[in-house]
Design a protein around this motif. Structure first.
Motif, short mmCIF file in Angstrom:
data_model
loop_
_atom_site.label_atom_id
_atom_site.label_comp_id
_atom_site.label_asym_id
_atom_site.label_seq_id
_atom_site.Cartn_x
_atom_site.Cartn_y
_atom_site.Cartn_z
N ILE A 18 12.18 3.55 -6.07
CA ILE A 18 10.91 2.94 -5.68
C ILE A 18 10.68 1.65 -6.45
CG2 ILE A 18 8.40 3.27 -5.74
CD1 ILE A 18 8.97 6.23 -5.09
N GLU A 19 11.05 1.64 -7.73
CA GLU A 19 10.95 0.42 -8.52
C GLU A 19 11.79 -0.70 -7.89
OE1 GLU A 19 11.78 -1.25 -13.07
OE2 GLU A 19 12.73 0.60 -12.38
N ARG A 20 12.93 -0.34 -7.33
CA ARG A 20 13.81 -1.33 -6.69
C ARG A 20 13.27 -1.79 -5.34
NH1 ARG A 20 18.52 -0.32 -4.86
NH2 ARG A 20 19.16 1.78 -5.44
N GLY A 21 12.19 -1.16 -4.87
CA GLY A 21 11.57 -1.60 -3.64
C GLY A 21 11.88 -0.78 -2.41
N LEU A 22 12.57 0.35 -2.56
CA LEU A 22 12.86 1.18 -1.40
C LEU A 22 11.57 1.75 -0.82
CD1 LEU A 22 15.79 0.97 -2.53
CD2 LEU A 22 16.13 3.29 -1.66
N THR A 23 11.49 1.74 0.50
CA THR A 23 10.34 2.33 1.20
C THR A 23 10.55 3.84 1.31
OG1 THR A 23 11.38 2.12 3.36
CG2 THR A 23 10.11 0.22 2.57
N ASN A 32 0.82 -1.20 0.00
CA ASN A 32 0.00 0.00 0.00
C ASN A 32 0.86 1.27 0.00
OD1 ASN A 32 -2.35 -1.51 0.09
ND2 ASN A 32 -2.43 -1.51 2.32
N ASP A 33 0.29 2.33 -0.56
CA ASP A 33 0.99 3.62 -0.57
C ASP A 33 0.96 4.24 0.82
OD1 ASP A 33 1.33 3.29 -3.27
OD2 ASP A 33 -0.26 4.68 -3.85
N TYR A 34 2.05 4.90 1.17
CA TYR A 34 2.07 5.64 2.43
C TYR A 34 3.14 6.72 2.40
CZ TYR A 34 6.14 2.94 4.13
OH TYR A 34 7.38 2.38 4.29
N LEU A 35 3.02 7.62 3.35
CA LEU A 35 3.91 8.78 3.46
C LEU A 35 4.55 8.78 4.84
CD1 LEU A 35 3.16 12.43 2.47
CD2 LEU A 35 3.55 11.92 4.88
N VAL A 36 5.80 9.22 4.92
CA VAL A 36 6.44 9.39 6.22
C VAL A 36 6.88 10.85 6.41
CG1 VAL A 36 7.24 7.01 6.40
CG2 VAL A 36 8.74 8.73 5.37
N LEU A 83 4.17 1.64 -13.07
CA LEU A 83 5.15 0.72 -12.50
C LEU A 83 5.64 1.19 -11.14
CD1 LEU A 83 7.12 -1.68 -12.62
CD2 LEU A 83 8.64 -0.25 -14.03
N ALA A 84 5.93 2.46 -11.01
CA ALA A 84 6.45 3.02 -9.76
C ALA A 84 6.20 4.52 -9.73
CB ALA A 84 7.94 2.73 -9.60
N ALA A 85 5.87 5.04 -8.55
CA ALA A 85 5.69 6.49 -8.40
C ALA A 85 5.95 6.87 -6.95
CB ALA A 85 4.28 6.91 -8.80
N GLY A 86 6.51 8.05 -6.76
CA GLY A 86 6.76 8.54 -5.42
C GLY A 86 7.61 9.80 -5.44
N GLY A 87 8.03 10.22 -4.26
CA GLY A 87 8.84 11.43 -4.22
C GLY A 87 9.25 11.80 -2.80
N ALA A 109 8.58 11.84 2.59
CA ALA A 109 8.77 10.93 1.46
C ALA A 109 7.53 10.08 1.33
CB ALA A 109 10.02 10.06 1.66
N VAL A 110 7.22 9.67 0.09
CA VAL A 110 5.97 8.97 -0.14
C VAL A 110 6.10 8.01 -1.32
CG1 VAL A 110 5.08 10.78 -1.70
CG2 VAL A 110 3.46 9.33 -0.45
N ARG A 111 5.41 6.91 -1.20
CA ARG A 111 5.21 6.03 -2.36
C ARG A 111 3.77 6.21 -2.83
NH1 ARG A 111 6.51 1.03 -0.52
NH2 ARG A 111 4.42 0.78 0.33
N THR A 112 3.58 6.50 -4.11
CA THR A 112 2.24 6.78 -4.65
C THR A 112 1.90 5.88 -5.84
OG1 THR A 112 3.21 8.55 -6.00
CG2 THR A 112 2.20 9.20 -3.91
#
Length: 293
Positions: free
Chosen positions: A206-211, A2-6, A171-175, A19-22
């Motif tokens: 993010i594609e590599r799996g970093l949180t 799931n997407d989340y932000l810290v 495939l991957a999104a975040g920032g 930082a966030v995964r979207t």
């Protein structure tokens, strides 16, 4: 996942970081609007920035981001709030170009290099806070960095990324957003700049799996980061049949009678989520009764 932000502080409280995964959130926007890859990247980057900006708000506060460039995708509108909820749309979703000279989606060409980035914050007071800056690159991240420097006078680094699959899915999104607070020393600034210059693009990480936490560790150094909390992030639209019904009532009796006589009903569609709401003749007549009651 799931997407989340810290949210975090770093370097003994002298740096604020988000930082966030979207990936899923941008993916839902892509599905709802059937965006093509370059438009997906532009909208996804903007939504990612907006959800982090929303996380800086409190309670029921909310904001609207407007990216209005001179490129072919037209204006983008994104709403977000302090609860991790975000929604957005692009005027012309079916826009795509060949990759640019560095092998990336050509967001600059889609957005345009002239226009404005506007942030409108609804902080629950009588007047809204509005900040506006010219678009400086059309790549979105640089434009948000410039916004913070000029409109809010907070030295910031904004990183945004979206990768798109061959079938147009995300495939991957975040920032991330890194902000220097008053009194940040030169040594800290140098460390952050060195890490930013060496790191891979955020979408690749993010594609590599970093949180989201690991994204901040990459930029700031794990030993320097204090994670404060995390928050789920999702595409969420607050439209409803009742809301659109109220909008139809506001058009007045004459307009509603035209809908009944010419169309035999009415249909409304939300720009943000593409949901459609249909109103029968009986429902429209009840609106007229409400107007006249």
């Amino acid at each position: 996942m799931n997407d989340y932000l810290v949210r975090a502080l770093a370097f003994e409280g002298s740096v604020r970081a988000f930082a966030v995964r979207t990936t899923g959130t941008v993916g839902e926007a892509q599905q709802r609007h059937q965006t093509w890859p370059t438009a997906s990247a532009a909208l996804g980057r903007s939504m990612t920035a907006a959800v982090m900006m929303g996380a800086m708000l409190k309670g029921d506060d909310k904001l609207t981001v407007k990216v209005e460039g001179n490129g072919p995708i037209g204006p983008m509108i994104i709403d977000s709030n302090a609860k991790g909820e975000v929604r957005g749309y692009v005027t012309n979703p079916q826009v795509h170009f060949d990759l640019n000279s560095v092998g990336k989606l050509d967001v600059r060409r889609a957005v345009g290099t002239e226009g404005t980035l506007t942030i409108v914050k609804d902080l629950g007071m009588r007047d809204f806070f509005t900040g506006q800056v010219p678009i400086v690159s059309g790549e979105i991240a640089e434009d948000f960095t410039y916004y913070y420097a000029i409109s809010e006078q907070v030295p910031s680094s904004v990183g945004l990324g979206v990768l798109v699959n061959p079938d147009n899915s995300i495939l991957a999104a975040g920032g991330f957003i890194i902000q220097l607070l008053p009194g940040t020393d030169d040594e800290t600034i140098t460390i952050i700049e060195e890490h930013l210059n060496k790191m891979e693009p955020v979408s690749k990480l993010i594609e590599r799996g970093l949180t989201p936490e690991e994204l901040l560790f990459e930029i700031l150094g794990k030993e320097n980061v204090q994670i404060l909390n995390e928050m789920p992030v999702q595409f969420e639209c607050n439209c409803s049949k009742n809301r659109f019904g109220s909008a139809i009532i506001s058009l007045g009796e004459s307009e509603i009678r035209d809908m009944i006589e010419e169309d035999g009903g009415a249909e409304a569609q939300c720009h943000f989520c593409m949901e459609k709401y249909n109103y029968s003749v009986n429902e429209l007549e009840s609106f007229i009764d409400e107007i006249n009651s």
